[in-house]
Design a protein around this motif. Structure first.
Motif, PDB file in Angstrom:
ATOM      1  N   ASN A 114      -5.070  -8.396  -2.077  1.00  0.00           N
ATOM      2  CA  ASN A 114      -3.976  -7.584  -1.549  1.00  0.00           C
ATOM      3  C   ASN A 114      -3.343  -6.662  -2.577  1.00  0.00           C
ATOM      4  O   ASN A 114      -2.512  -5.822  -2.225  1.00  0.00           O
ATOM      5  N   LEU A 117      -9.994  -0.122   1.461  1.00  0.00           N
ATOM      6  CA  LEU A 117      -9.131  -0.202   2.634  1.00  0.00           C
ATOM      7  C   LEU A 117      -9.853   0.297   3.882  1.00  0.00           C
ATOM      8  O   LEU A 117     -10.678   1.207   3.817  1.00  0.00           O
ATOM      9  N   ASN A 121      -5.342  -1.621  -3.948  1.00  0.00           N
ATOM     10  CA  ASN A 121      -5.050  -0.598  -2.949  1.00  0.00           C
ATOM     11  C   ASN A 121      -5.875   0.669  -3.144  1.00  0.00           C
ATOM     12  O   ASN A 121      -5.471   1.751  -2.706  1.00  0.00           O
ATOM     13  N   THR A 179      -1.314   6.589   0.707  1.00  0.00           N
ATOM     14  CA  THR A 179      -2.625   5.967   0.906  1.00  0.00           C
ATOM     15  C   THR A 179      -2.769   5.479   2.339  1.00  0.00           C
ATOM     16  O   THR A 179      -3.829   5.631   2.967  1.00  0.00           O
ATOM     17  N   GLN A 180      -1.696   4.879   2.880  1.00  0.00           N
ATOM     18  CA  GLN A 180      -1.730   4.461   4.280  1.00  0.00           C
ATOM     19  C   GLN A 180      -2.030   5.647   5.192  1.00  0.00           C
ATOM     20  O   GLN A 180      -2.840   5.547   6.127  1.00  0.00           O
ATOM     21  N   HIS A 184      -7.571  -5.143   3.408  1.00  0.00           N
ATOM     22  CA  HIS A 184      -8.134  -5.092   2.059  1.00  0.00           C
ATOM     23  C   HIS A 184      -9.517  -5.738   2.131  1.00  0.00           C
ATOM     24  O   HIS A 184      -9.630  -6.944   2.358  1.00  0.00           O
ATOM     25  N   ILE A 230       0.856  -1.186   0.000  1.00  0.00           N
ATOM     26  CA  ILE A 230       0.000   0.000   0.000  1.00  0.00           C
ATOM     27  C   ILE A 230       0.893   1.237   0.000  1.00  0.00           C
ATOM     28  O   ILE A 230       1.774   1.365   0.856  1.00  0.00           O
TER      29      ILE A 230
END
Length: 222
Positions: free
Chosen positions: A46, A54, A49, A10-11, A41, A6
């Motif tokens: 996975n 998420l 993303n 985005t995280q 996910h 990821i």
């Protein structure tokens, strides 16, 4: 297919939006405690993303969501997405509240709130209570307006009655409420404040209360 990590940006979006609260904890138990967890996910792919796929989950719910169950029905992706939206909405509302730093200065008494009595009308009477509410997200002050009015207080069989009740926004010393009416035009109530005095103007009030009852007039604070 190889797992795609990821992206860090985005995280960060997921973690900041959730404030590290697990949406399943919130959705099932309204638990808003900060948790240790992982980004899941939701479609179990996975490599997907996309931000909509998420969600931050606590360790227990992350493991439970990823596990395959042969007997009991696990949480569906639709449920978790609903819980996530509920959590993000609650966080948005909570974190929109203004925070004061340093010395807190108490505001002066509210010049608009209080109990008001109509001062004109011999055979009629009216009282209005104006109560402050928390400001809306737009920052404008809101008030609950309630009241009761009588007409024909000198009648042998008693007066006709009417009640008022709505929540309005104060703009330029006025609170305007547009309600329903039995006629084609809406019933409008306009409260106007002027140096502590209150005046009320109504339009299309016929049918909103008992016969001949309305809240128009000048009021004084008690």
């Amino acid at each position: 297919m190889a797992r795609k990590p990821i992206p860090k940006t985005t995280q960060a979006r997921v973690l900041i939006a959730s404030r590290r609260r697990c949406c399943i904890c919130y959705g099932l138990n309204r638990d808003t405690a900060i948790k240790e967890g992982q980004i899941a996910h939701l479609d179990h792919n996975n490599s997907n993303n996309e931000i909509d796929n998420l969600a931050f989950l606590c360790l227990i719910h992350h493991d439970a969501y990823d596990s395959t169950r042969s007997q009991s029905k696990g949480l569906t992706i639709g449920e978790v997405k609903t819980f996530r939206e509920e959590l993000l909405t609650a966080i948005g509302e909570e974190f929109s509240i203004q925070v004061h730093f340093g010395n807190v200065v108490l505001p002066k008494s509210d010049p608009y709130a209080g109990h008001f009595i109509r001062v004109d009308g011999e055979a009629s009477s009216a009282e209005v209570e104006i109560t402050p509410l928390p400001d809306g997200l737009d920052g404008l002050p809101k008030y609950a307006v309630t009241g009761s009015a009588l007409w024909g207080t000198d009648r042998e069989y008693g007066p006709n009655m009417g009640e008022l009740g709505f929540i309005g926004t104060l703009v330029d010393d006025e609170i305007v409420h547009i309600g329903e009416s039995s006629a084609n035009d809406p019933h409008t109530v306009e409260l106007r404040f002027d140096n502590g005095a209150l005046s009320i103007k109504e339009e299309n009030w016929f049918g909103a209360y008992g016969m001949n009852v309305n809240f128009e007039g000048r009021y004084r604070r008690t």
